[in-house]
Design an enzyme around this catalytic site. Sequence first.
Site, PDB file in Angstrom:
ATOM      1  CB  THR A   1       5.219   4.315   5.872  1.00 47.41           C
ATOM      2  OG1 THR A   1       5.546   4.112   4.483  1.00 47.41           O
ATOM      3  CG2 THR A   1       3.731   4.597   5.953  1.00 47.41           C
TER       4      THR A   1
ATOM      5  CB  SER B   1      -1.931   0.051   0.752  1.00 44.97           C
ATOM      6  OG  SER B   1      -1.209   0.286   1.955  1.00 44.97           O
TER       7      SER B   1
ATOM      8  CE  LYS C   1       3.074   2.186   9.945  1.00 43.87           C
ATOM      9  NZ  LYS C   1       3.846   1.959  11.166  1.00 43.87           N
TER      10      LYS C   1
ATOM     11  CB  CYS D   1      12.085  -2.388  12.269  1.00 47.76           C
ATOM     12  SG  CYS D   1      12.168  -2.146  10.489  1.00 47.76           S
TER      13      CYS D   1
ATOM     14  CE1 TYR E   1       1.849  -0.131   7.580  1.00 46.27           C
ATOM     15  CE2 TYR E   1       2.576   0.320   5.338  1.00 46.27           C
ATOM     16  CZ  TYR E   1       2.811   0.331   6.696  1.00 46.27           C
ATOM     17  OH  TYR E   1       3.993   0.802   7.178  1.00 46.27           O
ATOM     18  CG  HIS E   2       1.220   2.814   2.528  1.00 46.15           C
ATOM     19  ND1 HIS E   2       1.090   1.779   1.632  1.00 46.15           N
ATOM     20  CD2 HIS E   2       2.550   2.906   2.802  1.00 46.15           C
ATOM     21  CE1 HIS E   2       2.295   1.269   1.369  1.00 46.15           C
ATOM     22  NE2 HIS E   2       3.199   1.933   2.069  1.00 46.15           N
TER      23      HIS E   2
ATOM     24  NE  ARG F   1       2.630  -3.016  -3.732  1.00 44.92           N
ATOM     25  CZ  ARG F   1       3.267  -2.743  -2.594  1.00 44.92           C
ATOM     26  NH1 ARG F   1       3.456  -1.490  -2.214  1.00 44.92           N
ATOM     27  NH2 ARG F   1       3.727  -3.716  -1.814  1.00 44.92           N
TER      28      ARG F   1
ATOM     29  NE  ARG G   1       6.015 -10.100   9.761  1.00 40.16           N
ATOM     30  CZ  ARG G   1       5.819 -11.165   9.009  1.00 40.16           C
ATOM     31  NH1 ARG G   1       4.961 -12.112   9.386  1.00 40.16           N
ATOM     32  NH2 ARG G   1       6.473 -11.325   7.897  1.00 40.16           N
TER      33      ARG G   1
END
Lengths: 414, 414
Positions: free
Chosen positions: A144, A179, A185, A12, A181-182, A326, A35
Site C-alpha cells: 500500500t 495504522s 504491510k 480487487c 494495518y498499514h 485518524r 471478507r
Amino acid sequence: MRVAVLGGDGYCGWATALYLSKKGHSVAIVDNFIRRQWDHELGVQTLTPIRTLAERLNVWQDLTGQRIELFVGDVTDYDFLSSCIQNFGPEAVVHFAEQRAAPYSMIDRKHAVFTQVNNVVGTLNLLYALREFRPDCHLVKLGTMGEYGTPNIDIEEGYITIEHKGRKDVLPYPKQAGSFYHLSKVHDSHNIMFCCKIWGLRATDLNQGVVYGTITDEVALDEALINRFDYDEVFGTVLNRYCVEAAVGMPLTVYGKGGQTRGFLDLRDTVRCIEIAVLNPAGRGEFRVFNQFTEQFTVLQLAEMVQAAGRELGLEVRVEHIPDPRVEAEEHYYNAKHSKLIELGLKPHLLSDSLLDSLMNIALCYRDRIDASKMMPQVNWRNARNAPRPGASAEVAASGPQLTAVGANKERTK
Amino acid sequence: MRVAVLGGDGYCGWATALYLSKKGHSVAIVDNFIRRQWDHELGVQTLTPIRTLAERLNVWQDLTGQRIELFVGDVTDYDFLSSCIQNFGPEAVVHFAEQRAAPYSMIDRKHAVFTQVNNVVGTLNLLYALREFRPDCHLVKLGTMGEYGTPNIDIEEGYITIEHKGRKDVLPYPKQAGSFYHLSKVHDSHNIMFCCKIWGLRATDLNQGVVYGTITDEVALDEALINRFDYDEVFGTVLNRYCVEAAVGMPLTVYGKGGQTRGFLDLRDTVRCIEIAVLNPAGRGEFRVFNQFTEQFTVLQLAEMVQAAGRELGLEVRVEHIPDPRVEAEEHYYNAKHSKLIELGLKPHLLSDSLLDSLMNIALCYRDRIDASKMMPQVNWRNARNAPRPGASAEVAASGPQLTAVGANKERTK
C-alpha cells in the site's frame, strides 16, 4: 500463464481473477471467505448484491467457457497453502489475502493483533511455500502507498538513493505507516525483501493507492458477476463513501481539513497493473517495488468532484468537515512517483471520466440498499478500545478474530 | 523508580534486574522461563550453572535485603501482562521478553513464525497495556543494531536527515535486517513509533550491539547469582563461542572471510545503558532511538584478540574460516554512530580490558561443562528446513514453538 489469486473472493481479487481468466491465463482462486464474515461482524454489507463464489464461478464458466479453479482455506494454515501451491503449480501468485482495512485494525487490541498476525503469517507461509515447492514462481504482493506515510520529500518507488556524509547507497525508502494495518504491510515488505535476498525468490511489491469503482469489463458481463462496493466507515474507501452519501442526500463527510493527499486508481487499472507485473516478472532474487496509482488528490478535492458530479445528476450535495478519527497530517506535502507501471504499458483511466459511470450511477442504482447509519466514523485512532459497530451485538463483533485465529492456531500447534 | 523488567530471567534481563535493584529501584521481573525451555529443545545448556529463578531471588534478598517481585507468565497473554502492569504500576518497563537468537528464527518456518508472532504480539500487548493502564510509563525496548544491516553509508541513531530533490526531512533510518529475528525487531520499532504518535506514549528503542561477558558487580556477589553464558551455535554470541573454543583447544570458527563488522558491548555497559535510559525518560509522544554499543570489530579481529589472550594464558589457539551459514556481506563498510548514551553519561568498558577476566577465565573455569559438539553451525540461512539440533530428538526440537504458542492462542481465542 498459471496464476493463483489469493483472496480472489474480495474486491480487487475478484476483478483480477476474472480479468486474468478473460486474458487466457489459467487462474486459481484461493480464499476462505473471511471478507464476507467481517461484513457479518460489523453488521454491514456491500452496496452491490454480490453472489456466492460458487455461483459467480459457474456463471463465469457458462459465459466464457473459462474455468477458474477454487481452493477454499486459510493462508495462515501452511499445510493448506503449501498443498495449493503444489497442486496448482502457479507461475505467478497474486497475494491479496490480507485484512486490508485500516479502521478494522484500529478497533481494539484484538483486531490489531489479528490483523498483524494474519497478514504477516500468511505472507511468511507463502514465502516458505514458494521456497520449498515453487522457487521460480513470481510473487506479486499487494502493498500500500500508506507504507510511506507523508514525508516532506518526494516518495520514490520502494528505494531511495541517499547521499550522506560523502558516501552513497540505495536503501529501502523509510516507512511511516499510519495504522496497524498499514504497518502489517510494512512488516510484509521487509520480510519479502529478506527472502528474495536469502533464497533468490522473485517478488514485486505493488504499493497500491486507494482503489475506486466497481465496474470492469468482465464483471459487467452479468449481474451475477457484480463486484463488491463497500461504503461503510470500516471497509468503505473515501470515494465510494462520498458517492453513497451523495446518493442518499447526506453531506459528504470530509475528515478534518481535508488536505490529506493520497494516490488513487480505478479498479480497471488495478487489474491491468497486476497483469503487467505478472507478464514482466521480477528477476531471481529481485525485490521490486512499483507504486500503483494513477492520480493524487486531497480528500477535499474528491468531495468537490463528487459535489460537481452530483450537480450534473440533479443532486444537491453538501460538503461537511468532521473531526478526523485518524491521527494524520491534515495538510502536508505529497509527491509520489508512479512511473514504473506506466513505462511497462499502463494506460490510466482518469477519475474525471469514470466518476459518473462507475461510481455515482452505481450508488444511485443500488440506493435502496444503503444503510445511512454506517458512514459516520466510530473507530478513533486515539482510543485503545472502540465500541462494536452499531447493529452488531458485542458477541458478533468479537467473532471475526476468534474464528479466523483458528487457522493460525492450528498451524502453530500441530 | 518502579521498574518492571520483562524477560528478567534471561541473560541481559537478569543482570539488569540486579543492577537496578542494587541501585535502589523497586524492581519486578516478568518472565515465563521459556529461555530455559529453548535450552531443552536444542539440547544445550549455559556454560555457567545457573540456578532456578526462585533460588536466585532468595539469595539476592538474603545478601542485599532487596526484594525483587516476580510475575510468572507470558507477555503474549494480554490478561496476564495487563494485570502485571496494573498491579506493579511501573514508571518504566524494560522489555527484554523476546526470542532473541537469529539462528533460532532461521531453523524452519515454525521457528520463523513463532519468533515474529511471539515478539510482535508481546510488544503490541505491552503497548496496549501501557496505553490503557500506565500511559505515562516509559517503555525501554531492546532493539538491535541488526535492524540497520550493513548500508554503505554511516548508520545514525534511529533517524536520518535526507535531502532529496531540493527538499529535506528527518525520516526513520532505512532497515535491512538479516534474519527473521532481526526483522521482528524492525516490526516492533515501526509499531512502537506509531503508538508514540497516536497515543502519546514515551519510548526508547535501544538498538543494542552484540553483548559479551557474564560478570557484573551484582552477579559476582555469590555463585548462586551467576548469569548465563551461551556458547552454542544458536544462542551463543560470537565472542563467547570463541572463548569456549579456545578453552577446549578447538579452532576458532570464523564465518566466511570474517570481515563482518558489528557493534559490541560489555554486559556491564548494557545494564548501565538501561539505567541511563530509565533515568532520562523520553518525552510524551517521543520515540527515541539510541544505538547501544561501545566498540566495533570485525569477527576476524575478535578471533585474533582471543588468540592473543589465549597466548597470554598459555593456550595454543588456531583460527579457522568456515563457510558462512548466514547470507550476509563478508566484507563491507560499517560506521555506526553511538554517541547519545555517551552524552548521557555512559563510561564504556573496553573489550581489551575485560577479555581475559570476564570471558576467557569464565570459559576456563567451567571448562568441564563445555559440549564441543554444539559450536559448529547447523542452521543455514539458505535452507527452508534445518535439521533438529544434535542431541535433541525431533519431537523435542518441535516443542518450543508448540508450547509457547499456547499463550498466544489463548489470548486470541478467548
